[in-house]
Scaffold this active site. Structure first.
Site, PDB file in Angstrom:
ATOM      1  N   GLU B  50       0.786  -1.184  -0.022  1.00 24.63           N
ATOM      2  CA  GLU B  50      -0.057  -0.021   0.018  1.00 24.63           C
ATOM      3  C   GLU B  50       0.844   1.226   0.166  1.00 24.63           C
ATOM      4  OE1 GLU B  50      -0.416  -2.680   1.803  1.00 24.63           O
ATOM      5  OE2 GLU B  50      -2.615  -3.108   1.725  1.00 24.63           O
ATOM      6  N   GLN B 113      -8.665  -6.464  11.948  1.00 19.30           N
ATOM      7  CA  GLN B 113      -8.132  -5.478  11.197  1.00 19.30           C
ATOM      8  C   GLN B 113      -8.625  -4.143  11.203  1.00 19.30           C
ATOM      9  OE1 GLN B 113      -8.071  -7.019   6.783  1.00 19.30           O
ATOM     10  NE2 GLN B 113      -6.149  -7.742   7.225  1.00 19.30           N
ATOM     11  N   LYS B 162     -17.393  -0.790   5.959  1.00 16.46           N
ATOM     12  CA  LYS B 162     -17.700  -1.707   4.978  1.00 16.46           C
ATOM     13  C   LYS B 162     -19.193  -1.695   4.882  1.00 16.46           C
ATOM     14  CE  LYS B 162     -17.244  -6.506   3.616  1.00 16.46           C
ATOM     15  NZ  LYS B 162     -16.527  -8.027   4.015  1.00 16.46           N
TER      16      LYS B 162
END
Lengths: 163, 578
Positions: B50, B113, B162
């Site tokens: 990333e 996460q 999400k």
């Protein structure tokens, strides 16, 4: 020199931490900080007391102005202003000391807002140095706890900090 | 039109004209990646880490002026992006970083996460957002692009949980045409009174200097800068970030200033009486010891960011505004002014500067039997005719690139100036090549820096971005070694690696061409061969002189007048000030 910076800030989650984070990241000190929503619920008003020389205060106000959430700010040290702080003090009392503490509180225009056999809670507002003076006048061993709001302040006269 | 959150994000990117989205998928952004799968307008570039996504997007922005866009997942995806976000922040690069977040319901529960991305990035973004409602996505995205690209540009993070991108929850979508933020109104034109004062001062200068930086590149004000500098016939120096904003091959250009700037640039700053600072921030690598910075000068400072003015150096005439607009205002004022700069005084000043130039402060040993890193950059400059886009990593090679590749155009020199991020160069080269597929792109790097993002060789192959990697391999972290030589009696603590990979084999393993060059006479042929391979990424491993240092140097904490020069025998130079 001591400066009181008055800030209008978006009343959003995280806005306070942007201000606090800026001060810690750039090594500026915060002496006190109070914040609450205004009559317009989308805005909060913050009063921040800090110390620094002219250059440091200039950087502080510029860096604060760069934060997207800050709508407006004013350094009240540059203008004539009024300043008030709220303090609550809980003191131990006994039959011998009760009257004396009451008299002292009256002299400082304090209000006794809670009474038990062994304690008072005294409410007091005023300039920060007046509150300091009252605390110093009390017998240190009689103080159970104190809590102070930190100063809040606004400029004198018809001008004000608003949208 | 009813769309899901994931579709809305992608639609917003299309509306913003985003060509490339640099990213890496993961759990929290799977809905988003599914929306990406169903379209071809926004091309996703899959990096291998990333950090590289942010550097590639950042370099794309530096090379084009358009914002770079990044998509990463929550947790480690987000934290890996932080170095690149901070890199962009320090150099004021417009970037929008979309990070996934765990579902709203579990935020704060230390979910798998999960990391507080808004909290972590707060000190290194221009602004950040946490989207809490699918109905807010479009407006937040519009605000993110608006904030990132206006005023003093910078990275903006949009953190999206999400559940907000859930494909089963669809809401009406309309992309706002305009957005207004009541607390944000960047400056535009300069104050006319300040401009008049500045012009009066400039036209009465005895020993003027123009000190310009990255703000001129970001503000697309190169043409105005050139016009004004030529009109006034003043000497000009550029910062590391400003290289190319004024043509380096022009006779009025005295080179870069600062720690590894030229003798003439630094001494001219030191002796100047009027400094016009344009889009610069008086960085410590430029000023050296603040107490001794430009002791004789009155300073005019043009910047879009009021906080940059008088931050470290107190200036006399601040002008807050967009560089391009302010320079146009000044040009008009100069042309209308009765007074013209004194030809006699300027001639004397130029004589002095030309005398300093005689020191030839960048000269190096051209007879060495070993490859000198400077010679490699010189050859690269010749072979690419000064037209290439050059990215770099951080260290000695970066300074050699800045000193020996003469940039005549803005946006050609792509490096991490403020944060000094090793690992920037290779992903940056990929981002630039995507932006300008027809242009030559070279990454000047070293064997230490390149290993920090070496995995991106795979990305370069996948997206057919043939860049040339110029590895100045001195088997040391060169700049660390140089400081240890100067300040720690040559105790080279941890500044070399016992094991350095075979870069030729490594490049070949990644599907590229590798060339090793060990002799000075092979430098040019190797570069010719590499650039002849138009459609291949070529890794050229130059085994260079281990002991070479970057000169001139102002050691940390010293003033411009205290430069250390290379002591070349027989150099005719007045070393009184050196």
């Amino acid at each position: 020199m001591r400066h009181i910076i008055s800030i209008l800030i978006e009343n959003e989650a995280g806005a306070l931490s942007r201000v606090a984070g800026l001060f810690s990241a750039r090594g500026y000190n915060i002496e006190s900080l109070t914040v609450a929503p205004t009559e317009d619920p989308t805005l909060s008003r913050m009063t921040l007391v800090t110390r620094g020389n002219e250059e440091v205060i200039e950087q502080i106000t510029k860096q604060l102005n760069k934060l997207i959430d800050i709508v407006k700010l004013i350094d009240l040290a540059e203008t004539s202003h009024v300043e008030r702080e709220l303090m609550l003090v809980k003191v131990k009392t006994s039959s011998e000391t009760r009257d004396e503490i009451k008299r002292l509180s009256d002299i400082f225009r304090g209000k006794i807002i809670d009474v038990t056999n062994n304690s008072y809670v005294i409410e007091m507002t005023g300039a920060s140095d007046k509150l300091d003076a009252f605390v110093n006048a009390l017998d240190e061993s009689s103080i159970i706890e104190t809590v102070r709001s930190g100063p809040t302040s606004m400029s004198r006269g018809e001008n004000g900090l608003h949208l | 039109m009813e769309l899901s959150g994931g579709q809305i994000v992608v639609q917003c990117l299309k509306e913003e004209g985003v060509e490339f989205l640099f990213g890496y998928p993961g759990g929290a952004v799977l809905h988003l990646y599914d929306a990406i799968f169903h379209q071809d307008d926004v091309k996703h570039i899959l990096v291998r880490h990333e950090q590289a996504a942010t550097h590639a997007a950042d370099a794309y922005a530096r090379a084009t002026g358009k914002p770079g866009v990044v998509l990463v997942t929550s947790g480690p995806g987000a934290t890996n992006a932080v170095t690149g976000i901070a890199t962009a922040y320090m150099d004021s690069i417009p970037m929008v970083v979309i990070s996934g977040q765990v579902p709203t319901a579990v935020i704060g529960s230390d979910a798998f996460q999960e990391v507080d991305m808004v909290g972590i990035t707060r000190p290194c973004v221009k602004h950040n957002f946490l989207v809490k409602d699918v109905k807010d996505i479009a407006e937040t995205m519009k605000k993110a692009f608006y904030v990132a690209t206006t005023g003093r540009p910078g990275p903006v993070v949009v953190d999206i949980p999400k559940d907000i991108t859930d494909p089963n929850i669809k809401v009406p979508y309309k992309y706002p045409k305009k957005v207004k933020i009541r607390s944000y109104s960047p400056a535009t034109k300069g104050h006319p009174g300040q401009i008049k004062k500045a012009v009066d001062l400039l036209l009465n200068a005895h020993r003027p200097m123009i000190y310009s930086g990255g703000g001129v590149v970001l503000g697309e004000a190169s043409a105005e800068l050139i016009e004004m500098t030529r009109l006034l016939n003043f000497p000009i120096t550029n910062t590391l970030m400003g290289l190319g904003a004024y043509p380096a091959t022009d006779k009025q250009f005295v080179g870069m200033l600062g720690m590894h700037g030229t003798y003439e640039a630094n001494l001219a700053m030191h002796e100047s009486d009027i400094i016009l600072a344009i889009g610069v921030r008086f960085d410590d690598r430029v000023t050296g010891k603040l107490a001794e910075f430009c002791p004789h000068a009155k300073i005019i400072h043009i910047d879009i960011d009021p906080a940059s003015i008088s931050k470290t150096v107190k200036v006399d005439i601040p002008i807050v505004g967009e560089v391009k607009l302010v320079l146009n205002q000044m040009l008009e004022a100069i042309k209308e002014h009765k007074k013209k700069p004194s030809k006699k005084l300027l001639a004397a000043w130029w004589d002095q500067i030309n005398q300093w130039r005689e020191a030839h402060c960048l000269e190096f040993d051209r007879t060495s039997s070993e490859i000198k890193p400077q010679a490699v950059v010189e050859e690269l400059y010749k072979i690419t005719k000064g037209e290439a886009y050059i990215t770099s990593d951080v260290g000695q090679h970066q300074m050699f690139a800045a000193q020996f590749y003469h940039f005549d155009k803005p946006r050609r020199w792509i490096n991490s100036g403020g944060l000094g991020t090793m690992g920037f160069g290779l992903p940056a080269a990929i981002g630039v090549k995507l932006a300008h597929p027809e242009a030559e792109v070279a990454c000047i790097t070293g064997e230490a820096s390149i290993q920090m993002c070496i995995q991106e060789l795979a990305t370069a192959l996948q997206y057919k971005t043939p860049v040339k990697i110029i590895n100045l391999n001195n088997r040391y972290m060169g700049m660390v070694r140089q400081w240890q030589e100067f300040n720690y009696e040559s105790r080279y603590s941890q500044s070399y690696m016992d094991t350095i990979p075979d870069f030729v084999a490594l490049a070949e393993a990644y599907g590229h061409v590798g060339i090793r060059v060990e002799k000075p006479e092979d430098v040019r042929p190797a570069l010719e061969k590499a650039f002849a391979l138009k459609d291949r990424t070529v890794f050229i491993d130059f085994i260079t002189d281990r002991t070479e240092n970057v000169y001139p140097m102002i050691e940390a904490g010293k003033g411009h007048q205290e430069m250390t020069l290379r002591l070349a025998p027989g150099t005719p130079v007045d070393r009184e000030l050196a």
